[in-house]
Design an enzyme around this catalytic site. Structure first.
Site: not given
Ligand code: BGC
Length: 742
Positions: A280
């Site tokens: 993530d």
């Molecule tokens: C989130 C993810 C997301 C990623 C990219 C993170 O803050 O937890 O679900 O895909 O950002 O934007």
């Protein structure tokens, strides 16, 4: 339709790959031969790559400039997107253009935010209990992703609803591993039918947002395998995602993105996952521990403290601290998924059909709306009604969406700009699909008046002078924060109570991220849970209120009567204090949602599985059969009312002897569409994992020999319509639920 006829031309110059005779490209690039399988092709491409090319493939960037971090996105990325990873153009391996998320093609905020079609929230889709609908929604957003030049979609959110106050519940699929896993798996399959890789996320146990990057989840192994991990396992089996995103939190002391148990043992060894694990955004914390634990790609530079998988990884491999074989495996996994899901063979974009896409979103929203209460059949509304009051919820302008990275920007822009918070995880978005307009269109002769609800007395006065009242109540939830409790915010409970006191013919329409409490419930005859209904939401709500569409959604999560009923009445880590490390003890184990309520004998406000219809259904004829050890249940559903409608028949199973985490589990379900008077017989085969306890020592699912009660019910709380007792032999299944020799 700004983008209607636009073919996005952002793909790099690439060689056309295909054809019957060997092209020059195939001779030069043997991995471009699509007759080979993805493993072989990945192996061939990997062998042609330099060390630096492998390293590039395992390092991702944010696709958006960030002033606060003095970061400029790679020029090849798509502006205001979630991510970008360099491919190997000289070998015909495209870059990876990554977009959020599960509700459509999201955008980072900014003046050039891209617009798209938004599905209703994930919870709304889960409430349809319709696997074909979930697939169709996935296929639609995957097609939009491809049309916009993306080939990776950061979708597939299936964190279990352990915590109804979790701000991201709206992105997920509820509290039951079978329902959530199957629905999200179907969505992933739909997305990937476009030659777009979908993720499965957030791996694992990222079940609250408060302190999400610092908290440590404590749970015992068997419990996690039978709950959160089971939902992910089922979604992985059904969806076959090309990528998995590891989560922010720690699990039993170790960050998920350097947790060898999660990434290598469970995901890659036990489940046989062959794609790649990406972190993530901001969830990578090291080079050597992360790479050796099984993380394949660091995402979202500059969110992490360092470029762990950049120069430090190169050095670590050079020194042998991360074996060369591990780096090869990391790159091979990315390549494997790219070949397997057609990213290399399909590098062109077809334009999106936004009109058809709106219809997919509309249908999903209609099918996911849950009629919670309908005393005296106040709904569907009569078209003969003369004076209608519509109150609150910005119903004159549009419908609410959830906040954070999954936010899809609608064509036409925010219908109510300026609501707080305006910045991350905002803006608070109201899609320009106004319920008021859709209601007025259906009542050309009536007086339909609107009050915004800010003035309770004025709203009550309008209600008093109307024949029927529709109150819209909203709860904005989003990423990176949780709800303090389950109450509707901004004194809306008081508004509803005042309006209902002024006119008992009051219908409450809820646009919420998840469960809310309803202190006014006894005062109102009808309640419709519309969730966040997506970019056609106003139309969807009106079509259900007026009975053009018969509601058929069922709750994918329990609605508690109060927070006192939850395993943790006080939410750990709330209010959030940056950087504070703390533990959350999931002492309820696998007894999540209705299982907890059953175990403790608690009566919720509305049970899991609940949902009314404008027609009536009879459930009958439950029969169980065991064939070669496999248990299945068949039953009959009859529409005994006067309108066409869809029912979700639910099969629950309860052991009469064996000890489980809770009295019963959902073991199967089937949604059937029936004309008045018609009936259908259906059979569901029960996954043996839902009859078993997981044994960590042997990695087996063990079914105890003895009697089990199967029940056929309309929800988890109701008296079952039918029940039957079946005797099962003791049996063991492997870690993936496959029978083992006796
Ligand atoms: C989130 C993810 C997301 C990623 C990219 C993170 O803050 O937890 O679900 O895909 O950002 O934007």
């Amino acid at each position: 339709m700004r983008f209607k006829n636009t073919i996005i031309g952002m793909w790099p110059a690439i060689v056309a790959l295909c054809c019957t005779t060997l092209s020059a490209a195939e001779t030069a690039h043997p991995w471009s031969d699509s007759r080979l399988d993805a493993d072989q092709r990945a192996g061939l491409a990997l062998a042609a790559m330099t060390q630096d090319e492998k390293l590039k493939l395992v390092f991702g960037y944010l696709g958006s400039d960030m002033e606060s971090k003095k970061y400029t996105r790679p020029p090849e990325s798509h502006n205001q997107s979630a991510g970008f990873v360099y491919g190997v153009p000289r070998l015909g391996i495209p870059h990876l253009w990554q977009t959020d998320a599960g509700l459509g093609v999201a955008s980072q905020a900014g003046p050039n935010a891209r617009s798209g079609t938004a599905l209703p929230s994930g919870l709304a889709t889960a409430a349809t209990w319709d696997l074909d609908g979930a697939y169709a929604g996935g296929a639609m957003i995957g097609a939009e992703a491809r049309a916009r030049g993306f080939n990776v979609m950061l979708a597939g959110g299936v964190n279990l609803m352990r915590e109804p106050r979790n701000g991201r519940n709206f992105e997920y699929a509820g509290e039951d591993p079978l329902l959530a896993g199957q629905m999200v798996g179907a969505q992933i399959r739909g997305i990937q039918s476009n030659h777009v890789v979908s993720t499965l996320k957030h791996f694992a146990l990222n079940d609250q947002e408060s302190g999400r990057t610092t908290l440590n989840v404590k749970i015992d192994e068997a419990a996690s395998r039978m709950s959160d991990l089971l939902a992910l396992q089922i979604a992985n089996e059904q969806g076959r995602p090309g990528a998995v995103m590891c989560s922010y939190n720690r699990l039993n002391g170790v960050h998920a993105c350097e947790n060898a148990y999660l990434l290598t043992e469970v995901l890659k060894q036990d489940w046989g996952f062959k794609g790649w694990v990406m972190s993530d955004w901001g969830a990578t914390h090291s080079t050597i521990p992360a790479a050796n634990a099984g993380l394949d790609q660091q995402s979202g530079m500059p969110f992490d403290l360092a470029d762990y998988f950049g120069a430090p990884l190169k050095e670590a491999v050079l020194n042998g601290w991360v074996p060369q074989g591990r780096l090869d495996d990391m790159a091979r996994r990315v390549l494997y998924a790219m070949f397997e899901h057609g990213l290399v063979d399909h590098q062109t974009a077809a334009p999106a059909d936004f009109k058809a896409n709106a219809a997919v979103s509309l249908r999903d929203a209609q099918d996911g709306m849950v009629l919670l209460k309908n005393d005296g059949n106040l709904l569907p509304l009569s078209r003969a009604v003369k004076r209608v009051a519509v109150i609150g919820g910005h119903a004159d302008r549009g419908v609410l969406a959830g906040g954070g990275s999954s936010l899809v920007y609608p064509e036409g822009g925010n219908a109510v700009p300026g609501l707080e918070p305006k910045t991350w995880p905002g803006p608070v978005m109201v899609y320009p699909s106004a319920p008021l307009k859709a209601i007025q269109q259906r009542l050309p002769q009536a007086q339909v008046r609107f009050a915004d609800g800010a003035d309770t007395a004025a709203a009550a006065k309008l209600a008093r002078n109307s024949d029927v009242v529709l109150v819209f109540a909203t709860q904005w939830t989003g990423e990176a924060f949780d709800m303090p409790d389950l109450a509707l915010p901004r004194q809306q409970d008081a508004l509803i109570a005042a309006v209902a006191a002024a006119n008992p013919r009051t219908v409450v329409v809820l646009e919420t991220g998840g469960p809310v409490t309803m202190p006014w419930l006894a005062q109102v005859p009808a309640v419709l849970e519309a969730w966040y209904p997506g970019s056609s939401g106003g139309e969807a709500i009106a079509s259900v209120l007026f009975g053009e569409v018969n509601p058929s959604g069922h709750l994918p999560a329990t609605f508690p009567a109060s927070v006192a009923q939850l395993p943790r009445p006080v939410l750990d880590g709330y209010p959030q204090v940056e950087e504070r490390r703390f533990e959350v003890d999931y002492h309820e184990g696998a007894a999540v949602g209705y299982k907890w309520f059953d175990l403790k004998g608690l009566k919720p406000l509305f049970p899991f599985g609940h949902g009314l219809s404008y027609t009536r259904f009879d459930l009958s004829g439950l029969r169980a059969s065991v064939d070669g050890g496999a248990l299945s249940a068949s039953f009959t559903v009859r529409n005994s009312g006067k309108l066409r409608g869809k029912e979700v028949a639910q099969i629950y199973v309860a052991p009469l002897g064996a000890a489980w985490e809770a009295p019963k589990r959902l073991a199967g379900f089937k949604k059937v569409d029936l004309a008045p008077g018609a009936s259908a017989t259906a059979t569901v085969t029960i996954d043996p994992r839902l009859l078993a306890m997981y044994d960590p020592a042997s990695k087996h699912w063990k079914v105890s020999g003895g009697d089990y009660r199967l029940t056929l019910a309309a929800d988890a709380g109701a008296e079952p319509a039918a029940s039957v007792v079946v005797r099962l032999q003791e049996a063991s299944y492997d870690v993936n639920g496959k029978p083992l020799p006796r």
